[in-house]
Design a protein around this motif. Sequence first.
Motif, PDB file in Angstrom:
ATOM      1  N   ARG A  93       0.811  -1.229   0.000  1.00 11.63           N
ATOM      2  CA  ARG A  93       0.000   0.000   0.000  1.00 11.63           C
ATOM      3  C   ARG A  93       0.841   1.275   0.000  1.00 11.63           C
ATOM      4  N   THR A 153      -2.860   0.137  -3.690  1.00  6.34           N
ATOM      5  CA  THR A 153      -3.796   0.321  -2.571  1.00  6.34           C
ATOM      6  C   THR A 153      -5.069  -0.509  -2.720  1.00  6.34           C
ATOM      7  N   GLY A 154      -5.113  -1.344  -3.757  1.00  7.07           N
ATOM      8  CA  GLY A 154      -6.269  -2.234  -3.897  1.00  7.07           C
ATOM      9  C   GLY A 154      -6.345  -3.231  -2.750  1.00  7.07           C
ATOM     10  N   LYS A 205      -6.485  -4.028   0.966  1.00  5.37           N
ATOM     11  CA  LYS A 205      -6.995  -3.115   2.006  1.00  5.37           C
ATOM     12  C   LYS A 205      -6.534  -3.463   3.410  1.00  5.37           C
ATOM     13  N   ALA A 233      -9.458  -8.457   4.837  1.00  4.76           N
ATOM     14  CA  ALA A 233      -9.485  -7.415   3.794  1.00  4.76           C
ATOM     15  C   ALA A 233      -8.163  -7.348   3.027  1.00  4.76           C
ATOM     16  N   ILE A 288      -5.134  -7.769  -6.098  1.00  6.26           N
ATOM     17  CA  ILE A 288      -6.346  -7.506  -6.889  1.00  6.26           C
ATOM     18  C   ILE A 288      -5.995  -6.797  -8.204  1.00  6.26           C
ATOM     19  N   GLU A 289      -4.950  -5.976  -8.170  1.00  9.09           N
ATOM     20  CA  GLU A 289      -4.562  -5.228  -9.380  1.00  9.09           C
ATOM     21  C   GLU A 289      -4.011  -6.154 -10.464  1.00  9.09           C
ATOM     22  N   ALA A 317      -7.007  -8.772 -13.559  1.00 12.44           N
ATOM     23  CA  ALA A 317      -7.598  -8.510 -14.878  1.00 12.44           C
ATOM     24  C   ALA A 317      -6.516  -8.516 -15.948  1.00 12.44           C
ATOM     25  N   LEU A 331     -11.847  -8.447 -17.329  1.00 12.09           N
ATOM     26  CA  LEU A 331     -11.836  -8.764 -15.905  1.00 12.09           C
ATOM     27  C   LEU A 331     -11.699 -10.263 -15.693  1.00 12.09           C
ATOM     28  N   GLN A 340     -14.127 -11.347 -10.767  1.00  8.69           N
ATOM     29  CA  GLN A 340     -14.456  -9.908 -10.710  1.00  8.69           C
ATOM     30  C   GLN A 340     -15.794  -9.662 -11.401  1.00  8.69           C
ATOM     31  N   TYR A 376     -14.932  -2.071   0.084  1.00  8.59           N
ATOM     32  CA  TYR A 376     -13.644  -2.081   0.778  1.00  8.59           C
ATOM     33  C   TYR A 376     -13.131  -3.494   1.049  1.00  8.59           C
ATOM     34  N   CYS A 377     -14.038  -4.407   1.404  1.00  7.13           N
ATOM     35  CA  CYS A 377     -13.581  -5.775   1.657  1.00  7.13           C
ATOM     36  C   CYS A 377     -13.452  -6.555   0.358  1.00  7.13           C
ATOM     37  N   THR A 378     -13.947  -5.971  -0.733  1.00  7.51           N
ATOM     38  CA  THR A 378     -14.110  -6.681  -2.002  1.00  7.51           C
ATOM     39  C   THR A 378     -12.817  -7.285  -2.568  1.00  7.51           C
ATOM     40  N   PRO A 379     -11.720  -6.526  -2.635  1.00  6.59           N
ATOM     41  CA  PRO A 379     -10.503  -7.158  -3.162  1.00  6.59           C
ATOM     42  C   PRO A 379     -10.126  -8.418  -2.380  1.00  6.59           C
ATOM     43  N   ILE A 407     -12.540 -11.238  -3.238  1.00  7.93           N
ATOM     44  CA  ILE A 407     -12.282 -11.798  -4.573  1.00  7.93           C
ATOM     45  C   ILE A 407     -11.045 -12.701  -4.540  1.00  7.93           C
TER      46      ILE A 407
END
Lengths: 202, 740
Positions: free
Chosen positions: A73, A79-80, A82, A92, A120-121, A124, A129, A133, A146-149, A152
């Motif tokens: 980060r 910063t993807g 978290k 996260a 997460i970056e 894709a 994607l 995703q 916010y918790c999504t990355p 996934i």
Amino acid sequence: MDKNLKKEGRRDFLKKSTALAALTIATPAIIKAGENDERIAALFEKIPLNLEVNGVVHSLSVEPRVTLLDLLREQLHLTGTKKGCDYGQCGACTVHVDGKRINSCLTLAVMNEGKKITTIEGLADGDNLHPMQNAFIKQDGFQCGYCTPGQIMSGIACINEGHANSREEVQEYMSGNICRCGAYPNIVDAVMQVKKEGSNHD
Amino acid sequence: MDKIIEQTDIDRVDGIQKVTGTAKYSAEYDFPGMVYGVLATSNITKGIINAIDTKAAENAPGVLAVITHLNCPELPGYKSTPEQDKLVPTKKGYKVFADNIIRFNGQPIAIVVADTFERATHAASLIKANYTKEKHNTDFDEAIKSGTPLEGNNFKEYVRGEANAWINAPVKIEAEYTMPIEVHLPMEIHGITVVWDGEDKVTLYEKTQSLSGTQRNIVRTFGLKEENVRIITQFIGGAFGSAFNTWPHSMAALIAGRKVGKPIKLMLTRNQMFNLVGYRPEAKQKLGLGASADGKLMGITHEAIAMTASYNEFTEGIVNGSRSLYECPNVNTTYKVFPLDLSQPTWMRGPGETTGAFALESAMDELAYALKMDPIEFRLKNYAETDLERKKPYSSKYLKECYELGAEKINWKERNPEPRSMKEGDWLIGYGTGSGIFSAWRGAAKAVAKLLPDGTMILQSGVTDMGPGTATAMTNLAAETMGLSHTKISFEMGDTNLPPGPMQGGSGTTSTLGTAVFAACENMKKKLAAMIKDNAVFHTEIVHEVKVEDLVFENGYMMLKTDKTKKISYAEVIKSAGLSELEISEDSKGNPMLNHSAFSYAVHFVKVKVHSKTGVIKIDRAVSAVDAGKIINNKTAESQIIGAVVGGIGMSLMEEGVIDHRYGRWVNNNFADYHVAVNADVPNIEVLFVDKPDPVLNPIGAKGMGEVGIVGFAAAVTNAIFHATGKRIREIPVTADKLI
């Protein structure tokens, strides 16, 4: 860590040890423990670290106390990934290290010498994607995002680990990722969709 | 509203950003020379700081500044007027680093600024304070026993008809319900990035539900011009009420950033999230309910006691729902609040109503059992057709439909009403219900719509989105209203440089902002029609001058209603007029609702399984039927109710803030010890919308839904547990130990 220290070389290590000894001898009572700690840390500050993040090899110098999460980060500006707790309690910060999911807040950056990190970056392929995703968007598997990355990254690993054979199993193996917006049923839908499509990949 | 093309259920417009990690939250901006702020906090609960030793921290590598109350610059907003000095402590508030008084454990006593996060964190640990301790009280029970409640207008007794009339009713119950502190705990830790440009101009990336509120607070505190304070909030990682205030850590980051003259970032720790950004207050409530033998309510008495901080008077409408949810001639309510030596509470999802509905809806269930009546039948028997508190008709009320929809979905009729009568193996089965009510309202908002020569549209409003999907709903609404594909619309928000939008919260964002967006689109259509009224494209033998009502707006074209082959695209109109854009600025007023009362409603149905030997509780099914007016986007709306129900599962079964009163410190301030619902705790949640527009509140027909989805849910769970086990648990969270 061991691997890393070996790489650093005996001479470097001895040099630092000598300096460290000199420091502790020269300033016995004046320097408070805390300041001392910090000076000791400063001596070891530039530990070399080579790791691959999303296919890019980085040769870095990092303090040993920097977590993989903070390295990503704050130093690599990825910063993807978290920070939701920093204690390994929320998921996260989940990333893949050599294909396995881990909480990046619970591993020091220097422990990952020579390893392949996927965040997460890195999922894709350009505008295409990753199926997970897409499934999260289609199933509305998030609200605030916010918790999504972490979800996934965990969802992909959950299938790869062979832990997506039923909704119940997915729920169990996705329970290390907290979602305070409460998107859980949709998250399970997304993981099940990708499992069903057979479209999961790293 | 003329529905031209069906376009509901679009995917979230910010979905790609959120799934790829490109969505930027407040502590994720990078600027050259960025420094880090970390707070040092008090380890006593009440007293004064005699001395504070910052030398070690200041000498630590990489440290640029340490700010405490001793060297905090004088700020215009920190000076109190003689009138303010006369206020009671709970009206005075607390300003970070303004004095040496410790008001709660974990209060910031210093901010350390260093060049890296690790160095700042280490240096903050080196700060040592010497305190004079005073006797503290963080114990709510103790305060009720020996303390003094706050006084003032917020604590007036409400009486309709006769007070305590329930006592004389033939069938009655009286019971006390308790709930602990609950904490919002959004997944995004509160964070802020501050970039000063000199001493008088600042840009901050802040987690806030109210851009204008935050801007106002900073303008006031630092004595700056409004145009010199820019707030950017592109994404909020959840808040649920925790991001209305401008909290001490934000002010600390602003103070420190100005002092060091560098961009600064500060992120709280998860532990600090428990006592620096608010929580839902602990509450005890006594309900007295009486009815005639055939189930007509004769009296409701609702007495609530809650707590607040010694320095902040926080109040919420805990008893308000009891005044209007049911038709009852005799209602009286009291509300008392005791100050404690804790940090301040704040609004948390369904503030007041959620606490109150747990008690009221539990008591309604208890009385239904005492009456030997079906709990739904009992509620229908006391259905309020008008708002007896305000003596006004409802703008719309489809609560009856909610009862019917939900009961049918969960197959309510098939349950055996006898407690502890239904079993599946070792599991006891129970069904319960609880209803929720929450005010619907519409405030003032500005929105701008711009149509560009390429036929795309930009909407702008200074609102923020903590997760419900405001940008998605507004895009959806504009697409439908304009007759334009949603892919051609972008919604710009989260910046004080945009026209001021409403706050994100109070279940009023869609109603408020939707009104402005709808009006902007309608006016855009009128303007477009006026621009082409003489255009030869539309001329027929009878039409020489088209009016807006002669046209349909579809897929980016204006078409003649009577002959759709006669059409012209919006893009063409803008281009041929030689405009770079066509802008409509809308300043929509609030709706004071002088002649109506407006509420959203929810009815929750829960099926629980309780293990007969271990007391383990599982929520097996949850069905929530909701009257939130017209639904703008089903997909995001459904998610919002699911989320509220998940919050309700946590509230009823897990969440409990624990404080060690000997030291006044939090015991379980982390996710391992403060339990929230995780994936395996949550069943399939079925959401049903009545989806009928409210004809009064606003032109789009939407009421609100952020809060109502959690209101009444905890009672549905405890009522289901009673049905399953025959044990009435009046203290949430209901954990296994309370059942065995």
